[in-house]
Design a protein around this motif. Sequence first.
Motif, PDB file in Angstrom:
ATOM      1  N   ARG A  74       0.836  -1.206   0.000  1.00  0.00           N
ATOM      2  CA  ARG A  74       0.000   0.000   0.000  1.00  0.00           C
ATOM      3  C   ARG A  74       0.870   1.255   0.000  1.00  0.00           C
ATOM      4  O   ARG A  74       0.554   2.236  -0.680  1.00  0.00           O
ATOM      5  CB  ARG A  74      -0.924  -0.017   1.228  1.00  0.00           C
ATOM      6  CG  ARG A  74      -1.938   1.070   1.225  1.00  0.00           C
ATOM      7  CD  ARG A  74      -2.942   0.859   0.118  1.00  0.00           C
ATOM      8  NE  ARG A  74      -3.918   1.924   0.153  1.00  0.00           N
ATOM      9  CZ  ARG A  74      -4.596   2.344  -0.891  1.00  0.00           C
ATOM     10  NH1 ARG A  74      -4.426   1.765  -2.056  1.00  0.00           N
ATOM     11  NH2 ARG A  74      -5.457   3.315  -0.778  1.00  0.00           N
ATOM     12  N   ALA A  75       1.965   1.206   0.760  1.00  0.00           N
ATOM     13  CA  ALA A  75       2.885   2.348   0.806  1.00  0.00           C
ATOM     14  C   ALA A  75       3.529   2.589  -0.556  1.00  0.00           C
ATOM     15  O   ALA A  75       3.862   3.724  -0.902  1.00  0.00           O
ATOM     16  CB  ALA A  75       3.955   2.116   1.858  1.00  0.00           C
ATOM     17  N   GLU A  76       3.689   1.531  -1.335  1.00  0.00           N
ATOM     18  CA  GLU A  76       4.271   1.638  -2.679  1.00  0.00           C
ATOM     19  C   GLU A  76       3.245   2.105  -3.705  1.00  0.00           C
ATOM     20  O   GLU A  76       3.591   2.319  -4.868  1.00  0.00           O
ATOM     21  CB  GLU A  76       4.862   0.294  -3.103  1.00  0.00           C
ATOM     22  CG  GLU A  76       6.062  -0.130  -2.277  1.00  0.00           C
ATOM     23  CD  GLU A  76       6.494  -1.552  -2.576  1.00  0.00           C
ATOM     24  OE1 GLU A  76       5.804  -2.256  -3.343  1.00  0.00           O
ATOM     25  OE2 GLU A  76       7.535  -1.960  -2.027  1.00  0.00           O
ATOM     26  N   GLY A  77       1.976   2.223  -3.283  1.00  0.00           N
ATOM     27  CA  GLY A  77       0.949   2.731  -4.183  1.00  0.00           C
ATOM     28  C   GLY A  77       0.139   1.672  -4.904  1.00  0.00           C
ATOM     29  O   GLY A  77      -0.610   1.982  -5.826  1.00  0.00           O
ATOM     30  N   PRO A  79      -2.858  -0.632  -5.744  1.00  0.00           N
ATOM     31  CA  PRO A  79      -4.296  -0.528  -5.449  1.00  0.00           C
ATOM     32  C   PRO A  79      -4.768  -1.650  -4.518  1.00  0.00           C
ATOM     33  O   PRO A  79      -4.236  -2.756  -4.543  1.00  0.00           O
ATOM     34  CB  PRO A  79      -4.965  -0.670  -6.817  1.00  0.00           C
ATOM     35  CG  PRO A  79      -3.895  -0.489  -7.813  1.00  0.00           C
ATOM     36  CD  PRO A  79      -2.604  -0.823  -7.165  1.00  0.00           C
ATOM     37  N   MET A  80      -5.754  -1.335  -3.713  1.00  0.00           N
ATOM     38  CA  MET A  80      -6.285  -2.305  -2.749  1.00  0.00           C
ATOM     39  C   MET A  80      -6.797  -3.570  -3.436  1.00  0.00           C
ATOM     40  O   MET A  80      -6.618  -4.672  -2.915  1.00  0.00           O
ATOM     41  CB  MET A  80      -7.405  -1.691  -1.917  1.00  0.00           C
ATOM     42  CG  MET A  80      -6.905  -0.772  -0.843  1.00  0.00           C
ATOM     43  SD  MET A  80      -6.009  -1.635   0.423  1.00  0.00           S
ATOM     44  CE  MET A  80      -6.716  -0.906   1.860  1.00  0.00           C
ATOM     45  N   ALA A  81      -7.427  -3.431  -4.583  1.00  0.00           N
ATOM     46  CA  ALA A  81      -7.955  -4.589  -5.296  1.00  0.00           C
ATOM     47  C   ALA A  81      -6.833  -5.552  -5.665  1.00  0.00           C
ATOM     48  O   ALA A  81      -6.980  -6.778  -5.543  1.00  0.00           O
ATOM     49  CB  ALA A  81      -8.709  -4.148  -6.542  1.00  0.00           C
ATOM     50  N   GLU A  82      -5.711  -5.015  -6.073  1.00  0.00           N
ATOM     51  CA  GLU A  82      -4.577  -5.863  -6.449  1.00  0.00           C
ATOM     52  C   GLU A  82      -3.960  -6.533  -5.211  1.00  0.00           C
ATOM     53  O   GLU A  82      -3.598  -7.709  -5.250  1.00  0.00           O
ATOM     54  CB  GLU A  82      -3.512  -5.025  -7.168  1.00  0.00           C
ATOM     55  CG  GLU A  82      -2.411  -5.852  -7.796  1.00  0.00           C
ATOM     56  CD  GLU A  82      -1.441  -4.995  -8.589  1.00  0.00           C
ATOM     57  OE1 GLU A  82      -0.250  -5.344  -8.604  1.00  0.00           O
ATOM     58  OE2 GLU A  82      -1.873  -3.986  -9.182  1.00  0.00           O
ATOM     59  N   ILE A  83      -3.839  -5.791  -4.129  1.00  0.00           N
ATOM     60  CA  ILE A  83      -3.306  -6.364  -2.883  1.00  0.00           C
ATOM     61  C   ILE A  83      -4.218  -7.501  -2.417  1.00  0.00           C
ATOM     62  O   ILE A  83      -3.740  -8.571  -2.034  1.00  0.00           O
ATOM     63  CB  ILE A  83      -3.198  -5.291  -1.781  1.00  0.00           C
ATOM     64  CG1 ILE A  83      -2.233  -4.187  -2.207  1.00  0.00           C
ATOM     65  CG2 ILE A  83      -2.744  -5.908  -0.473  1.00  0.00           C
ATOM     66  CD1 ILE A  83      -2.237  -2.977  -1.292  1.00  0.00           C
ATOM     67  N   ALA A  84      -5.516  -7.274  -2.485  1.00  0.00           N
ATOM     68  CA  ALA A  84      -6.486  -8.286  -2.069  1.00  0.00           C
ATOM     69  C   ALA A  84      -6.352  -9.542  -2.923  1.00  0.00           C
ATOM     70  O   ALA A  84      -6.415 -10.668  -2.411  1.00  0.00           O
ATOM     71  CB  ALA A  84      -7.899  -7.735  -2.150  1.00  0.00           C
ATOM     72  N   GLU A  85      -6.138  -9.360  -4.209  1.00  0.00           N
ATOM     73  CA  GLU A  85      -5.991 -10.490  -5.113  1.00  0.00           C
ATOM     74  C   GLU A  85      -4.724 -11.277  -4.797  1.00  0.00           C
ATOM     75  O   GLU A  85      -4.738 -12.507  -4.749  1.00  0.00           O
ATOM     76  CB  GLU A  85      -5.959  -9.987  -6.558  1.00  0.00           C
ATOM     77  CG  GLU A  85      -6.056 -11.070  -7.599  1.00  0.00           C
ATOM     78  CD  GLU A  85      -6.124 -10.486  -9.005  1.00  0.00           C
ATOM     79  OE1 GLU A  85      -5.408 -11.023  -9.872  1.00  0.00           O
ATOM     80  OE2 GLU A  85      -6.854  -9.504  -9.211  1.00  0.00           O
ATOM     81  N   TYR A  95      -9.250  -3.287   4.197  1.00  0.00           N
ATOM     82  CA  TYR A  95      -9.631  -1.993   4.761  1.00  0.00           C
ATOM     83  C   TYR A  95      -9.791  -2.076   6.287  1.00  0.00           C
ATOM     84  O   TYR A  95      -9.415  -1.169   7.000  1.00  0.00           O
ATOM     85  CB  TYR A  95     -10.925  -1.480   4.127  1.00  0.00           C
ATOM     86  CG  TYR A  95     -10.711  -0.885   2.759  1.00  0.00           C
ATOM     87  CD1 TYR A  95     -10.001   0.319   2.614  1.00  0.00           C
ATOM     88  CD2 TYR A  95     -11.188  -1.494   1.623  1.00  0.00           C
ATOM     89  CE1 TYR A  95      -9.796   0.874   1.363  1.00  0.00           C
ATOM     90  CE2 TYR A  95     -10.992  -0.942   0.370  1.00  0.00           C
ATOM     91  CZ  TYR A  95     -10.288   0.227   0.245  1.00  0.00           C
ATOM     92  OH  TYR A  95     -10.083   0.786  -0.989  1.00  0.00           O
ATOM     93  N   ARG A  96     -10.316  -3.202   6.750  1.00  0.00           N
ATOM     94  CA  ARG A  96     -10.512  -3.374   8.185  1.00  0.00           C
ATOM     95  C   ARG A  96      -9.163  -3.486   8.913  1.00  0.00           C
ATOM     96  O   ARG A  96      -8.991  -2.956   9.993  1.00  0.00           O
ATOM     97  CB  ARG A  96     -11.349  -4.634   8.448  1.00  0.00           C
ATOM     98  CG  ARG A  96     -11.736  -4.806   9.881  1.00  0.00           C
ATOM     99  CD  ARG A  96     -12.750  -5.943  10.111  1.00  0.00           C
ATOM    100  NE  ARG A  96     -12.396  -7.195   9.489  1.00  0.00           N
ATOM    101  CZ  ARG A  96     -13.024  -7.731   8.431  1.00  0.00           C
ATOM    102  NH1 ARG A  96     -14.051  -7.124   7.877  1.00  0.00           N
ATOM    103  NH2 ARG A  96     -12.646  -8.876   7.927  1.00  0.00           N
ATOM    104  N   HIS A  97      -8.193  -4.124   8.286  1.00  0.00           N
ATOM    105  CA  HIS A  97      -6.907  -4.361   8.953  1.00  0.00           C
ATOM    106  C   HIS A  97      -5.885  -3.254   8.738  1.00  0.00           C
ATOM    107  O   HIS A  97      -5.096  -2.980   9.640  1.00  0.00           O
ATOM    108  CB  HIS A  97      -6.321  -5.702   8.498  1.00  0.00           C
ATOM    109  CG  HIS A  97      -6.993  -6.883   9.116  1.00  0.00           C
ATOM    110  ND1 HIS A  97      -6.696  -7.348  10.356  1.00  0.00           N
ATOM    111  CD2 HIS A  97      -7.982  -7.685   8.649  1.00  0.00           C
ATOM    112  CE1 HIS A  97      -7.444  -8.388  10.628  1.00  0.00           C
ATOM    113  NE2 HIS A  97      -8.256  -8.607   9.609  1.00  0.00           N
ATOM    114  N   ILE A  98      -5.863  -2.671   7.544  1.00  0.00           N
ATOM    115  CA  ILE A  98      -4.824  -1.660   7.295  1.00  0.00           C
ATOM    116  C   ILE A  98      -5.385  -0.284   6.949  1.00  0.00           C
ATOM    117  O   ILE A  98      -4.630   0.660   6.782  1.00  0.00           O
ATOM    118  CB  ILE A  98      -3.831  -2.102   6.197  1.00  0.00           C
ATOM    119  CG1 ILE A  98      -4.517  -2.235   4.832  1.00  0.00           C
ATOM    120  CG2 ILE A  98      -3.138  -3.379   6.593  1.00  0.00           C
ATOM    121  CD1 ILE A  98      -3.549  -2.457   3.690  1.00  0.00           C
ATOM    122  N   GLY A  99      -6.680  -0.187   6.845  1.00  0.00           N
ATOM    123  CA  GLY A  99      -7.310   1.106   6.632  1.00  0.00           C
ATOM    124  C   GLY A  99      -7.216   1.582   5.266  1.00  0.00           C
ATOM    125  O   GLY A  99      -6.830   2.225   4.520  1.00  0.00           O
TER     126      GLY A  99
END
Length: 99
Positions: A74-77, A79-85, A95-99
């Motif tokens: 997330r710090a590297e930019g 997207p949340m959808a990609e991190i989730a995948e 979102y619940r864990h890292i906001g």
Amino acid sequence: MRTNGCVQQDGSYYPHPAALLYSACGDRVVHIIERSLIRERTVAGLAVARERGRVGGRPTALSPAKKRLAKKMRAEGTPMAEIAEVLEVARSTLYRHIG
């Protein structure tokens, strides 16, 4: 007229034994006592289990390692959808864990 009792042959009144199970506001006293005993036993059992190292409940979706990786991405930019995948979790979990 009293309806929750019995009248003896001499005309005297005594309460029905079942009526003694109710409080003045109509609650079943036996139920209240039993419920409090069950609650006490449950709390005591959970405390003993905790002392033995048993932790109840559902396991967390993100391990500490996954959480660190998600924060780094997330710090590297990313997207949340990609991190989730990548982590195979729902976006709402992220979102619940890292906001």
